[in-house]
Design a protein around this motif. Structure first.
Motif, PDB file in Angstrom:
ATOM      1  N   TYR A  47       0.823  -1.200   0.000  1.00 14.54           N
ATOM      2  CA  TYR A  47       0.000   0.000   0.000  1.00 14.54           C
ATOM      3  C   TYR A  47       0.868   1.266   0.000  1.00 14.54           C
ATOM      4  O   TYR A  47       1.809   1.364   0.793  1.00 14.54           O
ATOM      5  N   GLN A  48       0.508   2.202  -0.848  1.00 16.80           N
ATOM      6  CA  GLN A  48       1.153   3.510  -0.815  1.00 16.80           C
ATOM      7  C   GLN A  48       0.352   4.372   0.156  1.00 16.80           C
ATOM      8  O   GLN A  48      -0.602   5.052  -0.221  1.00 16.80           O
ATOM      9  N   LEU A  49       0.745   4.308   1.411  1.00 13.27           N
ATOM     10  CA  LEU A  49      -0.029   4.887   2.503  1.00 13.27           C
ATOM     11  C   LEU A  49       0.209   6.387   2.621  1.00 13.27           C
ATOM     12  O   LEU A  49       1.309   6.879   2.367  1.00 13.27           O
ATOM     13  N   SER A  50      -0.835   7.094   3.035  1.00 18.86           N
ATOM     14  CA  SER A  50      -0.734   8.540   3.241  1.00 18.86           C
ATOM     15  C   SER A  50      -1.330   8.903   4.591  1.00 18.86           C
ATOM     16  O   SER A  50      -2.315   8.311   5.024  1.00 18.86           O
ATOM     17  N   ASP A  51      -0.703   9.866   5.250  1.00 19.84           N
ATOM     18  CA  ASP A  51      -1.206  10.389   6.526  1.00 19.84           C
ATOM     19  C   ASP A  51      -1.483   9.274   7.529  1.00 19.84           C
ATOM     20  O   ASP A  51      -2.539   9.239   8.174  1.00 19.84           O
ATOM     21  N   VAL A  52      -0.545   8.372   7.677  1.00 17.95           N
ATOM     22  CA  VAL A  52      -0.698   7.289   8.647  1.00 17.95           C
ATOM     23  C   VAL A  52      -0.590   7.871  10.059  1.00 17.95           C
ATOM     24  O   VAL A  52       0.315   8.671  10.331  1.00 17.95           O
ATOM     25  N   PRO A  53      -1.499   7.530  10.952  1.00 20.33           N
ATOM     26  CA  PRO A  53      -1.399   8.032  12.325  1.00 20.33           C
ATOM     27  C   PRO A  53      -0.037   7.726  12.942  1.00 20.33           C
ATOM     28  O   PRO A  53       0.528   6.650  12.741  1.00 20.33           O
ATOM     29  N   THR A  54       0.480   8.683  13.683  1.00 23.20           N
ATOM     30  CA  THR A  54       1.804   8.537  14.291  1.00 23.20           C
ATOM     31  C   THR A  54       1.807   7.451  15.360  1.00 23.20           C
ATOM     32  O   THR A  54       2.767   6.676  15.467  1.00 23.20           O
ATOM     33  N   ASP A  55       0.744   7.381  16.156  1.00 31.18           N
ATOM     34  CA  ASP A  55       0.645   6.419  17.244  1.00 31.18           C
ATOM     35  C   ASP A  55      -0.533   5.485  16.995  1.00 31.18           C
ATOM     36  O   ASP A  55      -1.670   5.936  16.865  1.00 31.18           O
ATOM     37  N   ILE A  56      -0.264   4.186  16.951  1.00 27.37           N
ATOM     38  CA  ILE A  56      -1.275   3.161  16.675  1.00 27.37           C
ATOM     39  C   ILE A  56      -1.404   2.257  17.893  1.00 27.37           C
ATOM     40  O   ILE A  56      -0.404   1.778  18.435  1.00 27.37           O
ATOM     41  N   ASP A  57      -2.635   2.033  18.326  1.00 35.78           N
ATOM     42  CA  ASP A  57      -2.886   1.102  19.423  1.00 35.78           C
ATOM     43  C   ASP A  57      -3.161  -0.307  18.914  1.00 35.78           C
ATOM     44  O   ASP A  57      -2.753  -1.290  19.532  1.00 35.78           O
ATOM     45  N   LEU A  58      -3.892  -0.407  17.805  1.00 32.80           N
ATOM     46  CA  LEU A  58      -4.279  -1.708  17.253  1.00 32.80           C
ATOM     47  C   LEU A  58      -4.140  -1.665  15.745  1.00 32.80           C
ATOM     48  O   LEU A  58      -4.744  -0.813  15.075  1.00 32.80           O
ATOM     49  N   LEU A  59      -3.309  -2.572  15.203  1.00 29.62           N
ATOM     50  CA  LEU A  59      -3.093  -2.674  13.762  1.00 29.62           C
ATOM     51  C   LEU A  59      -3.728  -3.970  13.268  1.00 29.62           C
ATOM     52  O   LEU A  59      -3.386  -5.059  13.731  1.00 29.62           O
ATOM     53  N   ILE A  60      -4.662  -3.854  12.323  1.00 24.68           N
ATOM     54  CA  ILE A  60      -5.363  -4.997  11.741  1.00 24.68           C
ATOM     55  C   ILE A  60      -4.830  -5.214  10.326  1.00 24.68           C
ATOM     56  O   ILE A  60      -4.927  -4.319   9.478  1.00 24.68           O
ATOM     57  N   VAL A  61      -4.290  -6.398  10.056  1.00 22.80           N
ATOM     58  CA  VAL A  61      -3.701  -6.691   8.752  1.00 22.80           C
ATOM     59  C   VAL A  61      -4.535  -7.772   8.067  1.00 22.80           C
ATOM     60  O   VAL A  61      -4.462  -8.948   8.418  1.00 22.80           O
ATOM     61  N   ASP A  62      -5.312  -7.357   7.063  1.00 22.58           N
ATOM     62  CA  ASP A  62      -6.191  -8.279   6.337  1.00 22.58           C
ATOM     63  C   ASP A  62      -6.034  -8.080   4.831  1.00 22.58           C
ATOM     64  O   ASP A  62      -6.943  -8.318   4.060  1.00 22.58           O
ATOM     65  N   GLY A  63      -4.890  -7.628   4.402  1.00 26.56           N
ATOM     66  CA  GLY A  63      -4.605  -7.388   3.004  1.00 26.56           C
ATOM     67  C   GLY A  63      -3.155  -6.973   2.864  1.00 26.56           C
ATOM     68  O   GLY A  63      -2.487  -6.706   3.868  1.00 26.56           O
ATOM     69  N   PRO A  64      -2.669  -6.933   1.612  1.00 21.28           N
ATOM     70  CA  PRO A  64      -3.282  -7.313   0.346  1.00 21.28           C
ATOM     71  C   PRO A  64      -3.414  -8.843   0.214  1.00 21.28           C
ATOM     72  O   PRO A  64      -2.923  -9.574   1.055  1.00 21.28           O
ATOM     73  N   PRO A  65      -4.068  -9.315  -0.867  1.00 23.46           N
ATOM     74  CA  PRO A  65      -4.277 -10.758  -1.055  1.00 23.46           C
ATOM     75  C   PRO A  65      -2.985 -11.492  -1.389  1.00 23.46           C
ATOM     76  O   PRO A  65      -2.073 -10.930  -2.003  1.00 23.46           O
ATOM     77  N   TRP A  66      -2.934 -12.768  -1.016  1.00 20.56           N
ATOM     78  CA  TRP A  66      -1.736 -13.562  -1.222  1.00 20.56           C
ATOM     79  C   TRP A  66      -1.407 -13.755  -2.698  1.00 20.56           C
ATOM     80  O   TRP A  66      -0.250 -14.045  -3.046  1.00 20.56           O
ATOM     81  N   ALA A  67      -2.403 -13.597  -3.585  1.00 18.16           N
ATOM     82  CA  ALA A  67      -2.177 -13.816  -5.016  1.00 18.16           C
ATOM     83  C   ALA A  67      -1.212 -12.792  -5.615  1.00 18.16           C
ATOM     84  O   ALA A  67      -0.739 -12.955  -6.734  1.00 18.16           O
ATOM     85  N   ILE A  68      -0.895 -11.739  -4.853  1.00 20.41           N
ATOM     86  CA  ILE A  68       0.130 -10.784  -5.283  1.00 20.41           C
ATOM     87  C   ILE A  68       1.514 -11.341  -4.961  1.00 20.41           C
ATOM     88  O   ILE A  68       2.445 -11.250  -5.771  1.00 20.41           O
ATOM     89  N   HIS A  69       1.640 -11.919  -3.780  1.00 20.10           N
ATOM     90  CA  HIS A  69       2.853 -12.618  -3.349  1.00 20.10           C
ATOM     91  C   HIS A  69       2.527 -13.288  -2.024  1.00 20.10           C
ATOM     92  O   HIS A  69       1.831 -12.709  -1.197  1.00 20.10           O
ATOM     93  N   PRO A  70       3.008 -14.514  -1.792  1.00 20.10           N
ATOM     94  CA  PRO A  70       2.692 -15.215  -0.538  1.00 20.10           C
ATOM     95  C   PRO A  70       3.133 -14.465   0.715  1.00 20.10           C
ATOM     96  O   PRO A  70       2.573 -14.664   1.787  1.00 20.10           O
ATOM     97  N   TYR A  71       4.169 -13.605   0.589  1.00 24.47           N
ATOM     98  CA  TYR A  71       4.682 -12.873   1.749  1.00 24.47           C
ATOM     99  C   TYR A  71       4.232 -11.418   1.760  1.00 24.47           C
ATOM    100  O   TYR A  71       4.791 -10.599   2.483  1.00 24.47           O
ATOM    101  N   VAL A  72       3.219 -11.084   0.966  1.00 20.67           N
ATOM    102  CA  VAL A  72       2.897  -9.681   0.728  1.00 20.67           C
ATOM    103  C   VAL A  72       2.572  -8.918   2.010  1.00 20.67           C
ATOM    104  O   VAL A  72       2.881  -7.730   2.125  1.00 20.67           O
ATOM    105  N   ARG A  73       1.962  -9.572   2.995  1.00 21.21           N
ATOM    106  CA  ARG A  73       1.554  -8.861   4.200  1.00 21.21           C
ATOM    107  C   ARG A  73       2.696  -8.606   5.180  1.00 21.21           C
ATOM    108  O   ARG A  73       2.528  -7.892   6.161  1.00 21.21           O
ATOM    109  N   GLY A  74       3.847  -9.181   4.880  1.00 20.34           N
ATOM    110  CA  GLY A  74       4.988  -8.971   5.761  1.00 20.34           C
ATOM    111  C   GLY A  74       5.397  -7.522   5.885  1.00 20.34           C
ATOM    112  O   GLY A  74       5.927  -7.092   6.920  1.00 20.34           O
ATOM    113  N   ALA A  75       5.150  -6.731   4.841  1.00 25.04           N
ATOM    114  CA  ALA A  75       5.546  -5.320   4.855  1.00 25.04           C
ATOM    115  C   ALA A  75       4.766  -4.505   5.863  1.00 25.04           C
ATOM    116  O   ALA A  75       5.115  -3.348   6.129  1.00 25.04           O
ATOM    117  N   ALA A  76       3.737  -5.086   6.475  1.00 27.41           N
ATOM    118  CA  ALA A  76       3.034  -4.392   7.557  1.00 27.41           C
ATOM    119  C   ALA A  76       3.993  -4.072   8.706  1.00 27.41           C
ATOM    120  O   ALA A  76       3.736  -3.165   9.512  1.00 27.41           O
TER     121      ALA A  76
END
Length: 245
Positions: A159-188
């Motif tokens: 994801y080309q993220l914009s204006d990401v909050p500086t402080d995060i309490d809860l991060l939910i990772v449900d994307g991108p889909p694995w069909a892009i790459h099996p390790y794609v969600r690792g960049a979270a």
């Protein structure tokens, strides 16, 4: 990701996304070995569990569509709900909008407030989900985040993220889909420095082989985090806790 309406079995196409030959080879290889997990994911959880979740959140019995496949399953939605009830987070960030967005927004509303920013690579889908949330009297800020170069040495696209909050309490990772790459969600992991001490990350589909590789790398590289795998449910959930400073 999913909206209130019935959706197709397969995820939305990432039109125009140029996968390298290496990425395509990885997708093919992992598709061959993880088909048992993909078949299992067609089951979105027991109807009784979904009914109990909706009742717990004081939502109508028909508030959610059929779950499963590329959509969040009931077990993952319960993880989200319980985390919000326990933590009372001030800031939630979600990667991959849909049914989980709806549940996050309702849980925040029910358990003391807090803000939600959700990102998705499909602009039209993000707009539809935003409308669905608002029509139900819920609050969420859903942003279009096209896929592009992946950070921190991770393969695939991110994801080309914009204006990401500086402080995060809860991060939910449900994307991108694995069909892009099996390790794609690792960049979270690029967002881990923004998670406050005592905060959490929840990774969906954590029982799949690709996500297990991601989890091993996260454990190896991020010593301020502690991860546990809940293999229950249709897909499994990886739960990461940010250690106190």
């Amino acid at each position: 990701m999913t909206t209130r309406e019935t959706t197709a079995l397969l995820p939305l196409d990432d039109i125009g996304l140029d996968l390298t030959l290496g990425d395509r080879a990885m997708v093919t290889a992992y598709g061959a070995i993880q088909w048992p997990w993909l078949l299992r994911s067609l089951h979105g959880g027991r109807k009784a569990d979904k009914a109990a979740l909706l009742e717990y959140l004081d939502l109508p019995a028909d508030a959610l569509p059929n779950l499963g496949s590329w959509k969040a399953d009931t077990h993952f939605l319960w993880h989200i709900t319980r985390a919000i009830e326990e933590m009372r987070p001030a800031q939630v960030v979600e990667l991959g909008c849909g049914a989980s967005t709806f549940i996050i927004a309702r849980a925040l509303q029910k358990f003391g407030g807090g803000s939600l920013v959700s990102y998705d690579q499909h602009g039209e889908f993000a707009s539809i989900t935003q409308q669905w949330v608002r029509e139900n009297g819920l609050t969420a800020e859903i942003r279009h985040a096209p896929l592009g170069a992946s950070p921190a040495g991770w393969p695939g696209h991110w994801y080309q993220l914009s204006d990401v909050p500086t402080d995060i309490d809860l991060l939910i990772v449900d994307g991108p889909p694995w069909a892009i790459h099996p390790y794609v969600r690792g960049a979270a992991a690029s967002l881990f420095p923004r998670i406050r001490p005592g905060g959490r990350v929840l990774l969906d589909d954590a029982a799949r082989p690709g996500e297990r590789v991601v989890a091993r790398r996260w454990r190896r590289e991020h010593h301020t985090m502690r991860f546990t795998l809940d293999s229950k449910g249709a897909k499994g959930t990886l739960i990461g806790h940010k250690l106190p400073a």
